[in-house]
Design a protein around this motif. Structure first.
Motif, mmCIF file in Angstrom:
data_model
loop_
_atom_site.group_PDB
_atom_site.id
_atom_site.type_symbol
_atom_site.label_atom_id
_atom_site.label_comp_id
_atom_site.label_asym_id
_atom_site.label_seq_id
_atom_site.Cartn_x
_atom_site.Cartn_y
_atom_site.Cartn_z
ATOM 1 N N UNK A 2 0.816 -1.202 0.014
ATOM 2 C CA UNK A 2 0.038 0.005 0.003
ATOM 3 C C UNK A 2 0.989 1.195 -0.080
ATOM 4 N N UNK A 3 1.770 1.153 0.928
ATOM 5 C CA UNK A 3 2.786 2.652 1.135
ATOM 6 C C UNK A 3 3.727 2.808 -0.047
ATOM 7 N N UNK A 4 4.540 1.754 -0.474
ATOM 8 C CA UNK A 4 5.536 1.891 -1.462
ATOM 9 C C UNK A 4 5.262 1.327 -2.830
ATOM 10 N N UNK A 5 4.294 0.542 -2.977
ATOM 11 C CA UNK A 5 3.980 0.102 -4.253
ATOM 12 C C UNK A 5 2.567 0.414 -4.909
ATOM 13 N N UNK A 6 1.757 1.357 -4.072
ATOM 14 C CA UNK A 6 0.761 1.997 -4.625
ATOM 15 C C UNK A 6 -0.510 1.119 -4.738
ATOM 16 N N UNK A 7 -0.615 0.071 -3.950
ATOM 17 C CA UNK A 7 -1.843 -0.714 -4.020
ATOM 18 C C UNK A 7 -2.799 -0.204 -3.190
ATOM 19 N N UNK A 8 -4.221 -0.571 -3.487
ATOM 20 C CA UNK A 8 -5.392 -0.291 -2.559
ATOM 21 C C UNK A 8 -5.623 -1.381 -1.715
ATOM 22 N N UNK A 9 -5.769 -0.748 -0.324
ATOM 23 C CA UNK A 9 -5.691 -1.464 0.807
ATOM 24 C C UNK A 9 -6.839 -2.735 0.581
ATOM 25 N N UNK A 10 -7.890 -2.388 0.572
ATOM 26 C CA UNK A 10 -8.900 -3.420 0.421
ATOM 27 C C UNK A 10 -8.868 -4.446 -0.875
ATOM 28 N N UNK A 11 -8.547 -4.157 -1.941
ATOM 29 C CA UNK A 11 -8.212 -5.011 -2.879
ATOM 30 C C UNK A 11 -7.040 -5.884 -2.716
ATOM 31 N N UNK A 12 -5.927 -5.259 -2.333
ATOM 32 C CA UNK A 12 -4.557 -6.235 -2.327
ATOM 33 C C UNK A 12 -4.963 -7.162 -1.150
ATOM 34 N N UNK A 13 -5.801 -6.726 -0.074
ATOM 35 C CA UNK A 13 -6.017 -7.581 1.058
ATOM 36 C C UNK A 13 -6.748 -8.872 0.629
ATOM 37 N N UNK A 43 14.719 4.109 8.718
ATOM 38 C CA UNK A 43 15.202 4.462 7.285
ATOM 39 C C UNK A 43 14.270 5.719 6.745
ATOM 40 N N UNK A 44 12.915 5.471 7.321
ATOM 41 C CA UNK A 44 12.084 6.574 6.879
ATOM 42 C C UNK A 44 12.379 8.111 7.266
ATOM 43 N N UNK A 45 12.896 8.143 8.757
ATOM 44 C CA UNK A 45 13.302 9.280 9.389
ATOM 45 C C UNK A 45 14.722 9.686 8.738
ATOM 46 N N UNK A 46 15.276 8.829 8.235
ATOM 47 C CA UNK A 46 16.650 9.546 7.112
ATOM 48 C C UNK A 46 16.173 9.800 5.961
ATOM 49 N N UNK A 47 15.033 9.683 5.735
ATOM 50 C CA UNK A 47 14.301 10.121 4.257
ATOM 51 C C UNK A 47 14.127 9.157 3.101
ATOM 52 N N UNK A 48 14.258 7.933 3.509
ATOM 53 C CA UNK A 48 14.193 6.872 2.499
ATOM 54 C C UNK A 48 12.663 6.494 1.881
ATOM 55 N N UNK A 49 12.454 6.648 0.766
ATOM 56 C CA UNK A 49 11.097 6.350 0.309
ATOM 57 C C UNK A 49 10.800 4.777 0.120
ATOM 58 N N UNK A 50 11.818 3.786 0.285
ATOM 59 C CA UNK A 50 11.820 2.521 0.234
ATOM 60 C C UNK A 50 12.344 1.927 1.337
ATOM 61 N N UNK A 51 11.929 2.473 2.326
ATOM 62 C CA UNK A 51 12.521 1.871 3.844
ATOM 63 C C UNK A 51 11.954 0.413 3.850
ATOM 64 N N UNK A 52 10.737 -0.107 3.578
ATOM 65 C CA UNK A 52 10.153 -1.257 3.835
ATOM 66 C C UNK A 52 10.908 -2.155 2.784
ATOM 67 N N UNK A 53 10.981 -1.949 1.495
ATOM 68 C CA UNK A 53 11.587 -2.757 0.446
ATOM 69 C C UNK A 53 12.942 -3.209 0.768
ATOM 70 N N UNK A 54 13.880 -2.227 1.587
ATOM 71 C CA UNK A 54 14.981 -2.483 1.768
ATOM 72 C C UNK A 54 15.125 -3.666 2.952
ATOM 73 N N UNK A 55 14.250 -3.177 3.965
ATOM 74 C CA UNK A 55 14.275 -4.046 5.389
ATOM 75 C C UNK A 55 13.726 -5.592 4.793
ATOM 76 N N UNK A 56 12.712 -5.538 4.191
ATOM 77 C CA UNK A 56 12.115 -6.652 3.552
ATOM 78 C C UNK A 56 12.971 -7.559 2.711
ATOM 79 N N UNK A 57 13.782 -7.083 2.042
ATOM 80 C CA UNK A 57 14.727 -7.714 1.233
ATOM 81 C C UNK A 57 15.754 -8.636 2.213
ATOM 82 N N UNK A 58 16.315 -7.823 3.116
ATOM 83 C CA UNK A 58 17.062 -8.525 4.335
ATOM 84 C C UNK A 58 16.480 -9.620 4.861
ATOM 85 N N UNK A 59 15.053 -9.742 5.092
ATOM 86 C CA UNK A 59 14.476 -10.812 5.512
ATOM 87 C C UNK A 59 14.457 -11.902 4.658
ATOM 88 N N UNK A 60 14.299 -11.402 3.501
ATOM 89 C CA UNK A 60 14.124 -12.388 2.462
ATOM 90 C C UNK A 60 15.827 -13.512 2.341
#
Length: 432
Positions: free
Chosen positions: A247-258, A380-397
């Motif tokens: 929703x936040x970084x890929x632009x999907x609608x919350x209800x439809x992507x759920x 990362x968001x406080x540091x100005x990153x617009x892809x904070x979740x993408x970076x962190x989720x890649x690390x979990x992968x």
């Protein structure tokens, strides 16, 4: 043998239903994450605590204790007591008005749900033969994607009409009604098939824990299997933030992507449980490294798609393939990994070992991982990153896929004849 145990298929179906219910109650917070974080004014760190750390504080610790009880007493009654607790507290979740109240309700939901997996896995290992055990365990864990998927589907369909508060209340009532019949099931267990066999009932909690920890400390193969088991659960730390990421970084609608997440979670989670369980039973003897080699193959096949998923355009075919690979892999690993773990401990501590594995995965993967994802993305968001979740989720992968290295090492030990696995349902043969 108690009469109800003469129908293993019926027992398995019942356990699947209970697992689905547990996962719906647990993951409804994920399905309603945009609404609940908004209504309760939660930060990413607080949300990560609710979906992760609170489970460590309750589920992980209680899984060990309730697992030891399941090794000593009636497993259906242990499950029934847990289900009553988690259902009442699910209903209470719908009345939370701040972070603290929701955390308290989630704490006791986790406490109750900790009873199910240790008792259920021990039952299935007892009731199903070596040739069907991985399949039975894999099918049982299908409750994870089905329940998780249904939680997203229910949130997508009931969000506007019923709302998250009323949905929680209804789920709690249904769970209480389902738990009552289980409380009347008796279970009798002998003291081993042979005169000198390991007793089928465990010891009091402290003695049981000491005995189990001795087995873990002396068995290098079991350590490898446990660490690998924990690592592939890092995928669930990313699942907790999947909808928020989309929703936040890929632009999907919350209800439809759920709804999309829910449907794909169900389909590919079920497929993973079936493929992993059935093929591990059929192919394990054909691989020199047994089930460990089979798991390495699964991870190697899914890895490229799971990594590409974070970089390709949203909505592209490869995007959805990667998403589905992430839903498929952990469920495909459950049947062979659980069968492997159960084969490395004596019969009278199998539920305790399962509870201990639940503690480890919640402490280091789901709990710690979810909080780490939330806090790291906030930073990362406080540091100005617009892809904070993408970076962190890649690390979990990457951490998830690194479990393949542990299973590869375990497979080598099996090929070299340094590990003896007992899948008969009796006392385990210790690894060297």
């Amino acid at each position: 043998m108690t009469s109800w145990k003469k129908s293993p298929a019926a027992v398995l179906i019942t356990l699947i239903v209970l697992s689905v219910m547990a996962q719906i109650d647990r993951n409804m917070l994920l399905g309603f994450s945009p609404q609940i974080t908004r209504d309760l004014m939660l930060t990413n760190g607080q949300y990560g605590f609710l979906v992760g750390a609170v489970w460590v504080l309750s589920f992980g610790v209680m899984a060990v204790f309730l697992g030891s009880l399941a090794d000593r007493f009636s497993r259906p009654r242990v499950i029934a007591a847990g289900m009553l607790i988690w259902s009442v507290c699910t209903a209470a979740s719908g009345h939370a008005h701040n972070f603290e109240q929701m955390a308290l309700a989630r704490f006791f939901v986790a406490t109750g749900e900790a009873a199910l997996v240790p008792a259920a896995v021990a039952l299935l290992v007892e009731l199903f033969s070596e040739q069907r055990r991985g399949t039975a365990i894999g099918i049982f864990f299908i409750g994870i994607p089905v329940g998780t998927g249904l939680s997203f589907l229910l949130a997508g369909h009931l969000g506007a009409s019923l709302g998250w508060r009323s949905t929680y209340t209804v789920l709690g009532i249904v769970g209480v009604v389902m738990a009552l019949p289980l409380a009347f099931l008796r279970e009798e267990r002998g003291q081993g098939r042979e005169q000198n066999a390991t007793p089928q009932r465990g010891e009091p909690f402290v003695a049981q824990m000491r005995a189990m920890l001795r087995v873990v400390g002396q068995n290098h193969a079991l350590l490898l299997a446990l660490v690998g088991f924990v690592l592939f659960h890092m995928v669930y730390a990313s699942f907790a933030f999947t909808q928020l990421w989309m929703v936040r970084e890929r632009g999907f609608d919350a209800a439809s992507i759920a709804k999309t997440i829910g449907a794909l979670q169900i389909v590919f989670g079920i497929l993973g449980g079936l493929v992993g369980g059935v093929l591990s039973d059929r192919l394990a003897k054909r691989f020199a490294g047994g089930r460990a080699s089979f798991m390495v193959l699964l991870i190697a096949l899914c890895a490229p798609f799971m990594i590409a998923y974070r970089f390709v355009p949203a909505g592209s075919p490869l995007f959805y393939v990667g998403m589905c690979a992430g839903f498929f892999l952990p469920l495909a690993l459950y049947g062979p990994s659980m069968t492997l773990l159960q084969a490395l401990v004596p019969a009278n501590m199998r539920a305790t070992l399962t509870g201990f594995s639940m503690l480890l995965l919640n402490l280091f993967a789901i709990g710690g991982g979810s909080v780490a994802v939330g806090m790291a993305s906030d930073s990362l968001m406080k540091l100005g990153s617009t892809h904070a979740l993408t970076i962190v989720l890649l690390a979990t992968d990457i951490l998830t896929l690194s479990s393949g290295l542990l299973f590869w090492h375990l497979a080598r030990k099996v090929r070299q004849g340094r590990v003896a696995l007992d899948l008969s349902g009796g006392p385990a043969v210790q690894a060297h």
